[in-house]
Design an enzyme around this catalytic site. Sequence first.
Site, short mmCIF file in Angstrom:
data_model
loop_
_atom_site.label_atom_id
_atom_site.label_comp_id
_atom_site.label_asym_id
_atom_site.label_seq_id
_atom_site.Cartn_x
_atom_site.Cartn_y
_atom_site.Cartn_z
N TRP A 1 0.87 -1.18 0.00
CA TRP A 1 0.00 0.00 0.00
C TRP A 1 0.90 1.22 0.00
O TRP A 1 1.80 1.34 0.83
CB TRP A 1 -0.88 -0.04 1.24
CG TRP A 1 -1.83 1.08 1.40
CD1 TRP A 1 -2.70 1.57 0.47
CD2 TRP A 1 -2.03 1.87 2.59
NE1 TRP A 1 -3.44 2.62 1.01
CE2 TRP A 1 -3.05 2.82 2.31
CE3 TRP A 1 -1.46 1.86 3.86
CZ2 TRP A 1 -3.49 3.74 3.25
CZ3 TRP A 1 -1.90 2.77 4.80
CH2 TRP A 1 -2.91 3.70 4.50
N LYS B 1 -13.16 -1.26 6.29
CA LYS B 1 -13.66 -2.29 5.39
C LYS B 1 -14.64 -3.23 6.08
O LYS B 1 -15.74 -3.48 5.60
CB LYS B 1 -12.49 -3.11 4.81
CG LYS B 1 -11.92 -2.56 3.52
CD LYS B 1 -11.16 -1.29 3.71
CE LYS B 1 -10.47 -0.85 2.43
NZ LYS B 1 -9.63 0.33 2.64
N ASP C 1 -0.12 -4.70 9.89
CA ASP C 1 -1.19 -3.82 9.41
C ASP C 1 -2.39 -4.71 9.11
O ASP C 1 -2.35 -5.54 8.20
CB ASP C 1 -0.74 -3.08 8.15
CG ASP C 1 -1.75 -2.03 7.72
OD1 ASP C 1 -2.83 -1.93 8.34
OD2 ASP C 1 -1.47 -1.30 6.74
#
Length: 410
Positions: free
Chosen positions: A135, A253, A217
């Site tokens: 990312w 999410k 993460d």
Amino acid sequence: MSSSIFAGVEQGPAIEVFALNRAFQEDTNPKKANLGVGAYRTSEGKPWVLPVVRKTEIKIASDESINHEYLPVLGAEAFTKAATTLLLGDDSPALKENKAFGVQTLSGTGALRVGAEFLRRQMNRKVFYYSDPTWENHHKVFMDSGFEHANTYRYWEQSKRVLDIDGMLEDLEKAPAGAVIILHACAHNPTGCDPTQEQWVKIADLMERKKLFPFFDSAYQGFASGDPDYDAWAVRYFVKRGFEIFCSQSFAKNFGLYCERVGNLTIVCNTTEHKAAVQSQFTLLIRGMYSNPPAYGSRIVSTVLNNADLRKEWMDCIKTMSGRIIKMRQALRSRLEELKTPGTWNHITQQIGMFSYTGLNEKQVRILIDEYHIYLLKTGRINMCGLNENNVNYVAEAINAAVNRVGSQL
């Protein structure tokens, strides 16, 4: 006045994913498809407010005992305990022995930033490693926090479209003791390719021997497979091995709370001796950054996770989301194979989570955007949620045309 103090400010580059989203919104072509933005979409291509979230919002709004007083600097305890328990598990020895705690943050990005700031200021860490690819914000967050040496470790093997575990281990072997290693807990962004449990064991062995610091993460727990326990396996394994870790958690999410910025930084220590001091320094750090976190989104998450019936409804929601993604993976792969698109496409169904690293190159991506109005990142990463029964055949046919025109994916 003839000039401005801002005259020397240069125009910054556009952030690709947001620029793509704007281009999609301005596109009037009826066949357009948005495979760029990292958000869940229904089979009709619409944003989805989880029914359990909507129910909880109404419940919160109707509760006249709730006020708008400041939260504690480290966040609402009902939320941080629920988030940390979701990550580590109800039976976690680290929790039972009071060696772990959470810090409420501004979503996962905020957790990464707060954790990175602490490591730089309090631990004097200057070196970090992240996967190639990763990312894109990982690099910026850590460098903006004062880290001085950014390094990558190999992750994606383009020729085979699998995890390059040998390259990853070889690169981590070169890392100096104390280096911070960013690891994706599950549903690796952007590849959708995760280590197997056996590979995680090898990674942990190396990191323990080299004295490297794991910074996980976790942006997709539960959203990836539909099973929050399965998606947390790597984090829990490292904790079981005795690692001290940081883990950023996002509820964008898996709760659909993208704009509410609900996050948690889980800190696991190997002793209770230093816990109070660590918490005090996080308190001072956050006080100087944004003082204390927002309440609304965290109330939704904590209400759901702390209520057995609501939690069950949430589990059903994440199974719905993960199930639809799996279905779209199968549909895209099947159609590409029916079209006899050059290359192999089994990696699409072997990957997990929101994203797929298709293997498409930048020229092929340009064809998809310019000629077919299909918006995706130049790396070939697509958001599987942007596919549905109405557009998957069109997307597959466009990919087939682009691959045949430009040549091999490799």
